[in-house]
Design a protein around this motif. Structure first.
Motif, PDB file in Angstrom:
ATOM      1  N   ARG A  60       0.821  -1.212   0.000  1.00 37.10           N
ATOM      2  CA  ARG A  60       0.000   0.000   0.000  1.00 37.10           C
ATOM      3  C   ARG A  60       0.855   1.263   0.000  1.00 37.10           C
ATOM      4  N   THR A  61       1.981   1.216   0.707  1.00 33.45           N
ATOM      5  CA  THR A  61       2.960   2.305   0.650  1.00 33.45           C
ATOM      6  C   THR A  61       4.350   1.689   0.559  1.00 33.45           C
ATOM      7  N   ASP A  62       5.308   2.490   0.091  1.00 33.93           N
ATOM      8  CA  ASP A  62       6.684   1.984  -0.015  1.00 33.93           C
ATOM      9  C   ASP A  62       7.250   1.651   1.359  1.00 33.93           C
ATOM     10  N   GLY A  63       6.932   2.472   2.355  1.00 33.32           N
ATOM     11  CA  GLY A  63       7.419   2.210   3.698  1.00 33.32           C
ATOM     12  C   GLY A  63       6.862   0.919   4.267  1.00 33.32           C
ATOM     13  N   GLN A  64       5.554   0.721   4.103  1.00 39.38           N
ATOM     14  CA  GLN A  64       4.927  -0.494   4.610  1.00 39.38           C
ATOM     15  C   GLN A  64       5.512  -1.728   3.925  1.00 39.38           C
ATOM     16  N   ALA A 103      10.184   5.296   0.637  1.00 37.81           N
ATOM     17  CA  ALA A 103       9.740   4.726   1.910  1.00 37.81           C
ATOM     18  C   ALA A 103       9.859   5.725   3.044  1.00 37.81           C
ATOM     19  N   TYR A 104      10.828   6.647   2.926  1.00 37.47           N
ATOM     20  CA  TYR A 104      11.030   7.617   3.995  1.00 37.47           C
ATOM     21  C   TYR A 104       9.999   8.748   3.955  1.00 37.47           C
ATOM     22  N   GLY A 105       9.179   8.778   2.906  1.00 35.03           N
ATOM     23  CA  GLY A 105       8.036   9.670   2.907  1.00 35.03           C
ATOM     24  C   GLY A 105       6.924   9.156   3.800  1.00 35.03           C
ATOM     25  N   ASP A 106       6.945   7.846   4.076  1.00 33.43           N
ATOM     26  CA  ASP A 106       5.952   7.220   4.950  1.00 33.43           C
ATOM     27  C   ASP A 106       6.475   7.042   6.376  1.00 33.43           C
ATOM     28  N   ILE A 107       7.751   6.666   6.485  1.00 34.42           N
ATOM     29  CA  ILE A 107       8.367   6.394   7.779  1.00 34.42           C
ATOM     30  C   ILE A 107       9.703   7.130   7.832  1.00 34.42           C
ATOM     31  N   ASN A 167      11.363   1.329  -7.715  1.00 39.35           N
ATOM     32  CA  ASN A 167      10.507   2.479  -7.433  1.00 39.35           C
ATOM     33  C   ASN A 167      10.880   3.619  -8.374  1.00 39.35           C
TER      34      ASN A 167
END
Length: 347
Positions: A60-64, A103-107, A167
Motif C-alpha cells: 500500500r505504501t513503499d514504507g509499509q 519509503a522515507y516519505g511514509d516512515i 521504485n
C-alpha cells in the motif's frame, strides 16, 4: 576480529523465493527472477527488474512494503534458533539516506527500526540499531555484533538489511546516470528488492558437523564511488581485502572462492578487474566467484547479509569449491567491505 562469529541461521524474502532456502536454491540453480515492468515515467516504457510478487495490500505504501519484507525475514531468522527475542539484537541496514527513498516519505529514517520491530510482534534487545551505509555497512557491523554479545548481554544478533530499487525515484536517478540495464546498455544493473538477515552467535550451535565461521573483516571508503565522475581504481576494495586477512586467520593463499554483490555495471566490473590482481597474488587456475545479482538483481542494502548467507550455505550444503571464502561488498556511496569465512568441522 578478536574471535570468530558463527552464522547459525538465516531468513530472506527475495524475487527468487519467499524464504532463505527457496532463495538459495534458486541462486544455486542459476535461475533468473528478471522480468519486464511497464513504467509510469516515461509512460509505456519498460524496464528489466527483479520484483517480488506479492498481494497489493502488502504494497500500500513503499514504507509499509519494506517493513513487511524485513519483518518476514527477521521472523524466519529468529525461528532458525531457540533463543528468545528479548535476548536478540537486530542490526539493520535500510536504504541509504542520500537516495531519498520513497519509503522515507511514509516512515522517517529515525523511526524505521521501531516500525520493523513492531511489525514482527516481538520484543528485541535494547541494543538493536539501524545503520546508514548500504550493503558494505552490514559487514562493517560484524565487529559491533561481537562486542554486543561479549559486553551487553546479547545472546545472538540478527544482522541484515532491507531495500528496494524498484521504485520511480531510484529508476529516475539511475536512468539519468545511464546505469540501468536495457537494450541500449548491456552493462547496467537490474533493480531488485529483498530483505535478508543472518543469525550470528559466538559459538557453534547444536551438534552439527559443519559450521560457517567469520574470521576477519575489512572496511574502507572509496573516494571515486559510482556517484562520482571518475572510475574507481580499486584502492578501497583492495584495502578492505587486505585488512580482512590481516590477522591470525586465513591469508590470501588460503582463499578458494569469492561471493560478491557485483551488479553487472561497467563501473563494478572495472573496479574488480583492477583490484583483484593486486590482492590475489597466489597463482590460481580459476577464482570461482558467485554473483547473486545474476538471479535477483541489485538488492541494495539487503545484499550484505545475502552474500554472507550464500557463502555459509555453500559450506553447510557441501557445494562450495573450497573451505575458505571471501565476501566482497560495495555500497553506492563508496563504502567497501570484505569478510573471510571458513568452513569449520568438528568431531
Amino acid at each position: 576480529m578478536k574471535r570468530p562469529l558463527y552464522i547459525a541461521g538465516s531468513g530472506a524474502v527475495t524475487p527468487a523465493g519467499l524464504s532463505a532456502p527457496q532463495t538459495l536454491a534458486a541462486i544455486r540453480a542459476g535461475l533468473s527472477a528478471f522480468e519486464e515492468m511497464v513504467l509510469n515515467e516515461p509512460l509505456g516504457a519498460t524496464q528489466i527488474v527483479a520484483r517480488i510478487r506479492a498481494h497489493s495490500r502488502l504494497r500500500r505504501t513503499d514504507g509499509q512494503w519494506l517493513v513487511n519484507m524485513a519483518a518476514r525475514a527477521i521472523g524466519e531468522a529468529l525461528r532458525s534458533g531457540t533463543r528468545a527475542s528479548e535476548a536478540t539484537a537486530i542490526l539493520l541496514t535500510p536504504p541509504e539516506s542520500f537516495r531519498d527513498h520513497p519509503a522515507y516519505g511514509d516512515i522517517a529514517p529515525a523511526d524505521f527500526l521501531m516500525a520493523v520491530i513492531s511489525a514482527t510482534g516481538q520484543k528485541f534487545h535494547a541494543a538493536s540499531r539501524a545503520t546508514d551505509g548500504g550493503a558494505a555497512a552490514s559487514i562493517g557491523l560484524l565487529e559491533r555484533a561481537l562486542d554486543m554479545m561479549e559486553q551487553q548481554g546479547v545472546e545472538q544478533v540478527l544482522l541484515g538489511g532491507v531495500d528496494s530499487l524498484v521504485n520511480d525515484t531510484d529508476f529516475a536517478r539511475l536512468r539519468q546516470a545511464g546505469r540501468l540495464k536495457g537494450a541500449d546498455n548491456a552493462q547496467g544493473l537490474v533493480p531488485g528488492e529483498a530483505a535478508a538477515f543472518v543469525r550470528l552467535t559466538r559459538s557453534p550451535e547444536r551438534k552439527a558437523h559443519v559450521h560457517a565461521a567469520i574470521h576477519g573483516v575489512g572496511l574502507a571508503q572509496e573516494k571515486d564511488s559510482v556517484l562520482s565522475e571518475r572510475y574507481s581504481q580499486g584502492g578501497a576494495l583492495l584495502g578492505a581485502l587486505r585488512d580482512a586477512v590481516n590477522g591470525s586467520g586465513p591469508s590470501e593463499p588460503d582463499i578458494d572462492f569469492v561471493v560478491s554483490n557485483g551488479n553487472g555495471e561497467r563501473y563494478s566490473g572495472w573496479e574488480q578487474l583492477i583490484a583483484r590482481p593486486r590482492f590475489y597474488r597466489t597463482r590460481r587456475e580459476i577464482l570461482p566467484t558467485a554473483y547473486p545479482a545474476m538471479t535477483i538483481g541489485d538488492i541494495g542494502a539487503a545484499s550484505g547479509a545475502l552474500v554472507l548467507m550464500l557463502a555459509a550455505d555453500s559450506f553447510l550444503k557441501d557445494y562450495a569449491p573450497g573451505k575458505t571464502a571471501v565476501c566482497e561488498l560495495a555500497s553506492e556511496n563508496g563504502l567497501r567491505a570484505a569478510a573471510v569465512m571458513v568452513c569449520m568441522t568438528r568431531r
